[in-house]
Design a protein around this motif. Structure first.
Motif, short mmCIF file in Angstrom:
data_model
loop_
_atom_site.label_atom_id
_atom_site.label_comp_id
_atom_site.label_asym_id
_atom_site.label_seq_id
_atom_site.Cartn_x
_atom_site.Cartn_y
_atom_site.Cartn_z
N GLN A 64 -15.95 28.38 11.78
CA GLN A 64 -17.14 28.75 12.59
C GLN A 64 -18.40 28.81 11.86
OE1 GLN A 64 -17.17 32.11 15.18
NE2 GLN A 64 -15.26 31.64 16.42
N VAL A 65 -18.23 29.37 10.80
CA VAL A 65 -19.44 29.45 9.90
C VAL A 65 -19.86 28.13 9.13
CG1 VAL A 65 -18.87 30.27 7.51
CG2 VAL A 65 -20.84 31.44 8.47
N VAL A 97 -25.03 37.18 1.39
CA VAL A 97 -25.65 37.33 2.95
C VAL A 97 -24.55 38.08 3.54
CG1 VAL A 97 -26.08 36.32 4.79
CG2 VAL A 97 -27.26 35.48 2.92
N CYS A 98 -24.53 39.04 4.19
CA CYS A 98 -23.28 39.75 5.04
C CYS A 98 -23.46 39.13 6.41
CB CYS A 98 -23.42 41.16 4.98
SG CYS A 98 -22.25 41.83 5.90
N TYR A 99 -22.63 38.22 6.86
CA TYR A 99 -22.50 37.44 8.20
C TYR A 99 -21.38 38.11 8.92
CZ TYR A 99 -22.78 33.68 11.39
OH TYR A 99 -22.67 32.95 12.64
N ARG A 100 -21.68 38.50 10.16
CA ARG A 100 -20.49 39.39 10.83
C ARG A 100 -20.36 38.47 12.12
NH1 ARG A 100 -22.53 44.06 8.45
NH2 ARG A 100 -20.83 45.28 7.54
N ILE A 101 -19.00 38.29 12.36
CA ILE A 101 -18.67 37.84 13.77
C ILE A 101 -17.71 38.78 14.74
CG2 ILE A 101 -17.23 35.80 14.86
CD1 ILE A 101 -17.47 34.35 12.25
N LYS A 102 -18.53 39.35 15.52
CA LYS A 102 -17.73 40.44 16.14
C LYS A 102 -16.70 40.19 17.02
CE LYS A 102 -21.12 44.18 16.34
NZ LYS A 102 -22.53 43.66 15.91
N ASN A 147 -31.99 31.35 9.84
CA ASN A 147 -31.57 30.81 10.77
C ASN A 147 -30.60 31.45 11.41
OD1 ASN A 147 -33.39 28.59 10.04
ND2 ASN A 147 -31.61 27.51 9.05
N ASN A 148 -29.85 32.41 11.06
CA ASN A 148 -28.68 33.19 11.63
C ASN A 148 -29.05 34.63 11.68
OD1 ASN A 148 -26.76 30.71 11.86
ND2 ASN A 148 -27.14 30.86 9.94
N ARG A 149 -30.23 34.91 12.16
CA ARG A 149 -30.76 36.46 12.24
C ARG A 149 -29.75 37.43 12.78
NH1 ARG A 149 -33.01 38.77 8.32
NH2 ARG A 149 -34.89 37.55 8.00
N PRO A 150 -29.46 37.29 13.92
CA PRO A 150 -28.73 38.39 14.51
C PRO A 150 -27.38 38.67 13.76
CG PRO A 150 -28.82 36.94 16.08
CD PRO A 150 -29.62 36.07 15.08
N HIS A 151 -26.86 37.69 13.42
CA HIS A 151 -25.32 37.92 12.71
C HIS A 151 -25.48 37.81 11.27
CE1 HIS A 151 -23.47 36.88 16.74
NE2 HIS A 151 -24.27 35.82 16.59
N ALA A 152 -26.48 37.64 10.63
CA ALA A 152 -26.68 37.54 9.12
C ALA A 152 -27.82 38.73 8.61
CB ALA A 152 -27.10 36.21 8.70
N SER A 153 -27.09 39.53 7.35
CA SER A 153 -28.24 40.09 7.01
C SER A 153 -28.30 39.92 5.39
CB SER A 153 -28.06 41.69 7.15
OG SER A 153 -26.61 41.92 6.50
N TYR A 154 -29.55 39.84 4.72
CA TYR A 154 -29.65 39.40 3.33
C TYR A 154 -30.53 40.54 2.67
CZ TYR A 154 -30.37 36.74 -0.86
OH TYR A 154 -30.46 36.26 -2.29
N GLU A 155 -30.16 41.45 1.69
CA GLU A 155 -30.92 42.22 0.97
C GLU A 155 -30.56 41.88 -0.32
OE1 GLU A 155 -32.76 44.56 1.94
OE2 GLU A 155 -32.35 44.26 4.47
N PRO A 156 -31.32 41.02 -1.08
CA PRO A 156 -31.11 40.51 -2.37
C PRO A 156 -31.25 41.75 -3.60
CG PRO A 156 -33.13 39.49 -1.50
CD PRO A 156 -32.43 40.32 -0.46
N ALA A 196 -7.48 34.88 12.31
CA ALA A 196 -9.00 35.15 12.39
C ALA A 196 -9.75 34.87 11.10
CB ALA A 196 -9.10 36.76 12.51
N VAL A 197 -9.30 34.94 9.90
CA VAL A 197 -10.02 34.57 8.71
C VAL A 197 -10.38 32.96 8.62
CG1 VAL A 197 -9.64 34.30 6.21
CG2 VAL A 197 -9.33 36.34 7.42
N ALA A 198 -9.31 32.05 9.09
CA ALA A 198 -9.34 30.67 8.99
C ALA A 198 -10.27 30.41 10.15
CB ALA A 198 -8.01 30.18 9.27
N THR A 199 -10.39 30.95 11.25
CA THR A 199 -11.30 30.70 12.27
C THR A 199 -12.83 31.08 11.90
OG1 THR A 199 -9.39 31.21 13.79
CG2 THR A 199 -11.72 30.84 14.81
N ALA A 200 -13.04 32.31 11.19
CA ALA A 200 -14.23 32.42 10.84
C ALA A 200 -14.80 31.38 9.97
CB ALA A 200 -14.19 33.93 10.09
#
Length: 186
Positions: free
Chosen positions: A173-174, A138-143, A123-132, A166-170
């Motif tokens: 947002q997620v 899941v690594c989720y980046r907010i640029k 559902n969140n492909r451009p921001h999330a990457s998952y390599e089990p 920024a941590v609280a806002t992240a």
């Protein structure tokens, strides 16, 4: 329970990293011989100094640049950095506390539910990457916030960002995205 309802999430700050300068050259050998709670790493050219209150560890270079880690708030980081500068003044250096900056904040947050990671990633492909096969989260980046979130299937989220705000806002947002991928309780 819906994503809009106000849910109080505890964000526990585990580490604050800050940097400051002393505006003078520091003799590492003198700090190692006369300072308290000091480890001299001569091969790397730095000194590690630990303070007990607040509990921080400082990496000191001869150029006068100092990195402090281990604080649990921005205020505690600044207080610890100032205490460290004062202890260097007491050793006889002409220390001027300048260029203080919080560079990194690490926090942990637990969601009140478990998360379906493959669905969340899809559902969140451009921001999330998952390599089990490489990492269980899941690594989720907010640029825009320069924040990175490690989201685990248990609902635990590890957040790294440039400051506490920024941590609280992240996390805010997620939360809606994580909420729609939660595991249903049978």
């Amino acid at each position: 329970m819906d994503a809009d309802s106000d849910v109080a999430l505890d964000i526990l700050i585990t580490n604050v990293v800050c940097v400051f300068r002393t505006r003078c050259h520091l003799n590492l050998r003198k700090i190692a011989l006369e300072g308290a709670n000091v480890i001299y790493k001569r091969d790397v050219g730095k000194v590690l100094m630990k303070l007990r209150k607040p509990r921080i560890t400082a990496t000191i270079w001869s150029s006068g640049k100092i990195i402090c880690t281990g604080a649990t708030s921005e205020e505690e980081a600044k207080f610890g950095a100032r205490r460290l500068a004062r202890s260097l003044q007491k050793l006889g250096f002409q220390v001027i506390f300048t260029d203080f900056k919080v560079v990194n904040v690490l926090a942990v947050c637990n969601m009140p539910f478990e998360i379906r990671l493959p669905e969340f990633t899809k559902n969140n492909r451009p921001h999330a990457s998952y390599e089990p096969e490489l990492h269980p989260a899941v690594c989720y980046r907010i640029k825009s916030l320069r924040a990175t979130l490690q989201i685990f299937s248990t609902g635990s989220i590890t957040v790294t960002g440039p400051n506490v705000k920024a941590v609280a806002t992240a996390v805010e947002q997620v939360y809606p995205f994580v909420f729609e991928s939660r595991k249903e309780i049978l």
